[in-house]
Design a protein around this motif. Structure first.
Motif, short mmCIF file in Angstrom:
data_model
loop_
_atom_site.label_atom_id
_atom_site.label_comp_id
_atom_site.label_asym_id
_atom_site.label_seq_id
_atom_site.Cartn_x
_atom_site.Cartn_y
_atom_site.Cartn_z
N VAL A 73 0.86 -1.18 0.00
CA VAL A 73 0.00 0.00 0.00
C VAL A 73 0.90 1.24 0.00
CG1 VAL A 73 -1.95 1.16 1.07
CG2 VAL A 73 -1.63 -1.32 1.41
N LEU A 74 0.85 1.99 -1.07
CA LEU A 74 1.68 3.19 -1.17
C LEU A 74 1.07 4.32 -0.36
CD1 LEU A 74 2.60 3.11 -4.97
CD2 LEU A 74 3.79 2.07 -3.03
N GLY A 75 1.89 4.95 0.46
CA GLY A 75 1.40 5.96 1.39
C GLY A 75 0.93 7.24 0.71
N VAL A 108 2.68 -1.71 4.48
CA VAL A 108 2.20 -0.32 4.43
C VAL A 108 3.43 0.58 4.47
CG1 VAL A 108 -0.10 -0.72 5.33
CG2 VAL A 108 1.79 -0.47 6.93
N SER A 109 3.54 1.46 3.48
CA SER A 109 4.80 2.18 3.28
C SER A 109 4.58 3.68 3.30
CB SER A 109 5.42 1.77 1.94
OG SER A 109 6.58 2.53 1.67
N GLY A 110 5.32 4.36 4.17
CA GLY A 110 5.28 5.82 4.21
C GLY A 110 5.86 6.35 5.50
N GLY A 111 6.64 7.41 5.41
CA GLY A 111 7.30 7.99 6.57
C GLY A 111 6.44 9.04 7.26
N ALA A 122 2.80 4.91 7.58
CA ALA A 122 2.70 3.46 7.76
C ALA A 122 1.98 3.10 9.06
CB ALA A 122 4.09 2.83 7.74
N GLU A 123 2.30 3.79 10.13
CA GLU A 123 1.65 3.51 11.42
C GLU A 123 0.17 3.87 11.37
OE1 GLU A 123 5.56 4.26 14.28
OE2 GLU A 123 4.21 5.92 13.78
N GLY A 124 -0.15 4.99 10.73
CA GLY A 124 -1.55 5.35 10.59
C GLY A 124 -2.33 4.34 9.77
N GLU A 142 6.74 -0.12 6.84
CA GLU A 142 7.91 0.52 6.23
C GLU A 142 7.77 2.00 6.54
OE1 GLU A 142 10.18 2.81 4.63
OE2 GLU A 142 8.42 2.85 3.31
N ASN A 143 8.55 2.48 7.50
CA ASN A 143 8.34 3.79 8.11
C ASN A 143 9.23 4.92 7.58
OD1 ASN A 143 6.27 3.66 10.16
ND2 ASN A 143 7.58 2.23 11.25
#
Length: 231
Positions: A73-75, A108-111, A122-124, A142-143
C-alpha cells in the motif's frame, strides 16, 4: 596636393557597415533563435504532459489479478492521527484484496509527514487496517519512505528479507503508471497493480502534481542509470 585629395574623395568608396547596425542585427537573430527554441521546448513539454495525463486516465488494474504474497500500500498524506480521505481509499482497496484472499500480507509504506504528527503514514495505515480486522502480524511497516521510489525500494528490501517475491501494488489510478514504471525499474518480479478511482481527490490538481512528479522521476531515473553505468 588639394587636387590629389579631391580625386581620392571622388573615387569609388568602400562601404563600411555601421557597427551599431551590425550589432543590433546579431542581437535580433539570437533573440529570434531563443524564442523559437523556447516555443519548441514548450510544445514538446505540452505533448509530453498530455501523454502522461492520457496514461493516468487509461490506467487499469492488472487483469486477471493473480494471488500474491504481498500487497504494497503506497502511502499518502495523514491528517494528524488519521489517514486522509485519499489514503483511506487506498486502504479500502487493500482491505478488499486481503479479505478476498488475493494477498496474504500487507506492507504499508510511508514515513512521517510532519514532525508534530503522532504517527508515520505506515503507522496510521496499520491502525486503520487493524481496527477493521486485519491481524497485526499480517501487516509489515515501512516507516522511512518519502517518495514513491522509496516506497517501492524499501518495500522490496523487506520482501527480500522475508523471501517474498510476488506482489500487488495498491494505489490510485492516476498514480499507477509511475508506480508500475518504478517497480519495473527496480526489477520487481512481474509486479501487479490494484488501482482505485478516487471520489474525494481533486483530479485536475493531483494529475498536475503527478505530471511534475513524473518529470522528477524521469530525471532521477536518468541519474541513477548514469551512476550505475559509471560504476
Amino acid at each position: 596636393m588639394k587636387f590629389l585629395q579631391w580625386i581620392k574623395s571622388t573615387g569609388p568608396q568602400r562601404y563600411e557597415p555601421k557597427s551599431g547596425q551590425n550589432r543590433n542585427g546579431k542581437i535580433f537573430m539570437v533573440s529570434k533563435r531563443i524564442i523559437l527554441g523556447l516555443m519548441i521546448f514548450i510544445l514538446v513539454g505540452l505533448v509530453w504532459a498530455g501523454i502522461r495525463v492520457w496514461n493516468m486516465n487509461t490506467a487499469a488494474s492488472t487483469t486477471p489479478l493473480q494471488h500474491a504474497q504481498i500487497g504494497i500500500v503506497l502511502g499518502a498524506s495523514m491528517w494528524g492521527a488519521e489517514p486522509s480521505p485519499g489514503l483511506k481509499e487506498r486502504l479500502e482497496e487493500a482491505l478488499r484484496l486481503y479479505r478476498n484472499g488475493m494477498v496474504q500480507r500487507l506492507i504499508v509504506s510511508g514515513g512521517l509527514d510532519q514532525p508534530d504528527f503522532p504517527y508515520t503514514e505506515a503507522e496510521g495505515m496499520q491502525r486503520y487496517l487493524v481496527d477493521r480486522g486485519v491481524p497485526v502480524q499480517h501487516i509489515v511497516l515501512e516507516n522511512q519512505a518519502t517518495s514513491t521510489y522509496e516506497n517501492l525500494l524499501y518495500s522490496q528490501r523487506i520482501m527480500k528479507e522475508y523471501g517474498w517475491n510476488s506482489t500487488v501494488i495498491i494505489t490510485h489510478s492516476y498514480h499507477g503508471p509511475r508506480a508500475l514504471e518504478i517497480a519495473q525499474f527496480l526489477n520487481f518480479d512481474h509486479p501487479q497493480l490494484a488501482l482505485t478511482e478516487s471520489k474525494v481527490l481533486n483530479m485536475p490538481i493531483h494529475q498536475s502534481r503527478e505530471v511534475l512528479a513524473y518529470a522528477k522521476w524521469t530525471l532521477q531515473r536518468w541519474w541513477i542509470s548514469a551512476q550505475i553505468w559509471i560504476a
